[in-house]
Design a protein around this motif. Structure first.
Motif, mmCIF file in Angstrom:
data_model
loop_
_atom_site.group_PDB
_atom_site.id
_atom_site.type_symbol
_atom_site.label_atom_id
_atom_site.label_comp_id
_atom_site.label_asym_id
_atom_site.label_seq_id
_atom_site.Cartn_x
_atom_site.Cartn_y
_atom_site.Cartn_z
ATOM 1 N N PRO A 21 0.805 -1.229 0.000
ATOM 2 C CA PRO A 21 0.000 0.000 0.000
ATOM 3 C C PRO A 21 0.841 1.283 0.000
ATOM 4 O O PRO A 21 0.336 2.334 0.357
ATOM 5 C CB PRO A 21 -0.736 -0.138 1.328
ATOM 6 N N HIS A 22 2.100 1.225 -0.418
ATOM 7 C CA HIS A 22 3.033 2.313 -0.149
ATOM 8 C C HIS A 22 3.043 3.390 -1.238
ATOM 9 O O HIS A 22 3.055 3.091 -2.438
ATOM 10 C CB HIS A 22 4.447 1.760 0.023
ATOM 11 N N VAL A 23 3.071 4.649 -0.772
ATOM 12 C CA VAL A 23 3.263 5.822 -1.632
ATOM 13 C C VAL A 23 4.395 6.632 -1.021
ATOM 14 O O VAL A 23 4.332 7.032 0.159
ATOM 15 C CB VAL A 23 1.981 6.675 -1.720
ATOM 16 N N LEU A 24 5.442 6.879 -1.817
ATOM 17 C CA LEU A 24 6.638 7.555 -1.321
ATOM 18 C C LEU A 24 6.558 9.059 -1.536
ATOM 19 O O LEU A 24 6.118 9.521 -2.594
ATOM 20 C CB LEU A 24 7.889 7.017 -2.032
ATOM 21 N N TYR A 25 7.013 9.805 -0.546
ATOM 22 C CA TYR A 25 7.109 11.257 -0.642
ATOM 23 C C TYR A 25 8.506 11.619 -1.130
ATOM 24 O O TYR A 25 9.505 11.180 -0.551
ATOM 25 C CB TYR A 25 6.846 11.882 0.727
ATOM 26 N N VAL A 26 8.586 12.432 -2.188
ATOM 27 C CA VAL A 26 9.859 12.755 -2.849
ATOM 28 C C VAL A 26 9.949 14.259 -3.061
ATOM 29 O O VAL A 26 8.970 14.896 -3.470
ATOM 30 C CB VAL A 26 9.979 12.047 -4.217
ATOM 31 N N ASP A 27 11.118 14.831 -2.789
ATOM 32 C CA ASP A 27 11.411 16.237 -3.081
ATOM 33 C C ASP A 27 12.598 16.336 -4.025
ATOM 34 O O ASP A 27 13.521 15.514 -3.960
ATOM 35 C CB ASP A 27 11.804 16.996 -1.803
ATOM 36 N N GLU A 28 12.586 17.381 -4.873
ATOM 37 C CA GLU A 28 13.768 17.758 -5.651
ATOM 38 C C GLU A 28 14.082 19.218 -5.353
ATOM 39 O O GLU A 28 13.189 20.061 -5.296
ATOM 40 C CB GLU A 28 13.514 17.606 -7.148
ATOM 41 N N SER A 29 15.361 19.507 -5.179
ATOM 42 C CA SER A 29 15.784 20.883 -4.931
ATOM 43 C C SER A 29 17.148 21.110 -5.556
ATOM 44 O O SER A 29 17.758 20.194 -6.109
ATOM 45 C CB SER A 29 15.815 21.168 -3.420
ATOM 46 N N GLY A 30 17.631 22.360 -5.455
ATOM 47 C CA GLY A 30 18.908 22.690 -6.075
ATOM 48 C C GLY A 30 18.742 23.053 -7.528
ATOM 49 O O GLY A 30 17.800 23.748 -7.914
ATOM 50 N N SER A 31 19.645 22.558 -8.383
ATOM 51 C CA SER A 31 19.637 22.872 -9.815
ATOM 52 C C SER A 31 19.054 21.714 -10.605
ATOM 53 O O SER A 31 19.594 20.603 -10.569
ATOM 54 C CB SER A 31 21.068 23.147 -10.296
ATOM 55 N N PRO A 32 17.992 21.937 -11.372
ATOM 56 C CA PRO A 32 17.409 20.850 -12.172
ATOM 57 C C PRO A 32 18.400 20.236 -13.163
ATOM 58 O O PRO A 32 18.241 19.067 -13.546
ATOM 59 C CB PRO A 32 16.243 21.531 -12.898
ATOM 60 N N ASP A 33 19.407 21.002 -13.567
ATOM 61 C CA ASP A 33 20.409 20.505 -14.509
ATOM 62 C C ASP A 33 21.710 20.093 -13.824
ATOM 63 O O ASP A 33 22.708 19.824 -14.496
ATOM 64 C CB ASP A 33 20.709 21.579 -15.569
ATOM 65 N N GLY A 34 21.688 20.043 -12.502
ATOM 66 C CA GLY A 34 22.905 19.741 -11.760
ATOM 67 C C GLY A 34 23.212 18.256 -11.682
ATOM 68 O O GLY A 34 22.502 17.408 -12.259
ATOM 69 N N LEU A 35 24.271 17.931 -10.979
ATOM 70 C CA LEU A 35 24.698 16.559 -10.759
ATOM 71 C C LEU A 35 23.680 15.877 -9.837
ATOM 72 O O LEU A 35 23.508 16.291 -8.695
ATOM 73 C CB LEU A 35 26.087 16.562 -10.104
ATOM 74 N N PRO A 36 23.008 14.825 -10.308
ATOM 75 C CA PRO A 36 21.990 14.196 -9.456
ATOM 76 C C PRO A 36 22.613 13.512 -8.243
ATOM 77 O O PRO A 36 23.602 12.784 -8.361
ATOM 78 C CB PRO A 36 21.342 13.159 -10.388
ATOM 79 N N VAL A 37 22.031 13.754 -7.077
ATOM 80 C CA VAL A 37 22.459 13.098 -5.846
ATOM 81 C C VAL A 37 21.208 12.643 -5.101
ATOM 82 O O VAL A 37 20.207 13.369 -5.038
ATOM 83 C CB VAL A 37 23.317 14.019 -4.957
ATOM 84 N N LEU A 38 21.258 11.434 -4.555
ATOM 85 C CA LEU A 38 20.154 10.912 -3.762
ATOM 86 C C LEU A 38 20.559 10.892 -2.306
ATOM 87 O O LEU A 38 21.543 10.250 -1.924
ATOM 88 C CB LEU A 38 19.795 9.491 -4.214
ATOM 89 N N PHE A 39 19.790 11.579 -1.466
ATOM 90 C CA PHE A 39 19.976 11.553 -0.017
ATOM 91 C C PHE A 39 19.180 10.374 0.524
ATOM 92 O O PHE A 39 17.956 10.309 0.362
ATOM 93 C CB PHE A 39 19.492 12.862 0.605
ATOM 94 N N ILE A 40 19.871 9.425 1.190
ATOM 95 C CA ILE A 40 19.223 8.233 1.736
ATOM 96 C C ILE A 40 19.248 8.333 3.260
ATOM 97 O O ILE A 40 20.309 8.277 3.882
ATOM 98 C CB ILE A 40 19.936 6.952 1.258
ATOM 99 N N HIS A 41 18.089 8.506 3.853
ATOM 100 C CA HIS A 41 18.025 8.761 5.293
ATOM 101 C C HIS A 41 18.250 7.497 6.107
ATOM 102 O O HIS A 41 18.246 6.368 5.605
ATOM 103 C CB HIS A 41 16.712 9.440 5.663
#
Length: 321
Positions: A21-41
């Motif tokens: 039943p899972h729905v994940l909450y996701v945010d994007e910030s910074g530069s849309p054209d920047g180096l993608p980084v994933l923060f894993i809590h």
């Protein structure tokens, strides 16, 4: 001492439906054209917050944060259904595809380091670099140290409060005893156990007492306690020494490892073993820190590491010290 980058707001928010039943909450910030980084809590069970975005230069990085199954603003809250390490690994891959990212940098601390390693070993072609903090290999010896016997001898006063919800005759296996309460039908017993479990972690996670950190653990007590205990009673859904065994799959990936010398939650031997299984990694032992990312020496090292990785991967000139 470097400060965190200034507070920023997300430029995009998503709700990503994964396995019911899972729905994940996701945010994007910074530069849309920047180096993608994933923060894993960490946790498993905590979630992301406004500080999660501030380890990265927003002019260089496309910063992706998400709350894992049952955590933070993902729904349903504190749910254990279809919730395992390998569900989360595939959630990360689905998130990458959803966002149209070919490769990204992984940034994870504590349980976030565990999950980052598991994902990278499953999908090494998708990872450009890794920045890991407070390494947690989730070995039986690591769980025993913090939840059964080890750290208890350094914090006997806090340990008494951790033991309080558990009957004397059940204390031979505290994780199992907590699991019965955290998944049982008695809601009062469940919340009492959740508070005691989370308070134990919140009190020991920093070298110096930090009421703000303890408050965060208290705020998310139910999800942290239920999900952590669910994972740990199942040995984090990992085979014995799996993360170290499978290091050859990612030995080529550049990495910075940051670990506090006085980390009582995940002792330094976790980072030491990982570094020696990863010859190309850079290990930074922070001499006056415990486990938390918020501690000044660790925070400084992490910001420097994200700057260093961005400049390497984007072929920018290195800043003078």
């Amino acid at each position: 001492m470097l400060n965190l980058y200034p507070e920023i707001k997300p430029y995009a928010r998503h709700e990503l439906a994964v396995e019911a039943p899972h729905v994940l909450y996701v945010d994007e910030s910074g530069s849309p054209d920047g180096l993608p980084v994933l923060f894993i809590h960490g946790g498993p069970g905590s979630g992301c917050d406004r500080l999660s975005r501030r380890f990265f230069d927003p002019n260089l990085y496309r910063i992706v944060t998400f709350d894992q199954r049952g955590c933070g603003r993902s729904t349903p809250y504190a749910s254990l259904e279809n919730n395992s390490t390998w569900h989360l690994v595939e959630d990360i891959e689905r998130l990458r595809e959803h966002l149209g990212i070919e490769q990204w940098v992984l940034f994870g601390g504590s349980w976030g380091s565990t999950l980052a390693l598991a994902y990278a070993q499953r999908h090494p072609e998708r990872v450009r670099a890794m920045i890991l903090r407070g390494i947690f290999l989730c070995r039986p010896v690591d769980l025993h140290w913090f939840y059964q016997d080890g750290a208890s001898r350094l914090f006997p006063d806090f340990w008494q409060d951790y033991l309080h919800p558990i009957a004397e005759e059940e204390r031979g296996n505290l994780i199992q005893a907590y699991y019965r309460r955290l998944t049982g039908p008695d809601e009062l017993a469940q919340m009492s156990a959740a508070r005691a479990w989370s308070c134990w972690e919140g009190r020991t996670v920093t070298l110096r007492p930090n009421p703000d950190v303890l408050e965060k653990f208290s705020e998310h007590a139910l999800a942290i306690a239920r999900i952590e205990c669910h994972y740990f009673v199942n040995d984090a859904f990992l085979e014995p020494d799996q993360l170290l065994r499978d290091m050859p799959r990612i030995a080529h990936i550049p990495a910075v490892i940051v670990h506090g010398r006085y980390d009582m939650v995940c002792p330094l031997d976790n980072a030491w073993a990982l570094h020696h299984a990863w010859p190309g990694s850079e290990l930074q032992i922070i001499r006056d820190a415990g486990h938390a990312a918020s501690e000044p020496g660790i925070c400084d090292a992490l910001v420097r590491a994200t700057d260093q990785i961005a400049r390497q991967l984007l072929d920018l000139p290195q800043e003078a010290e």
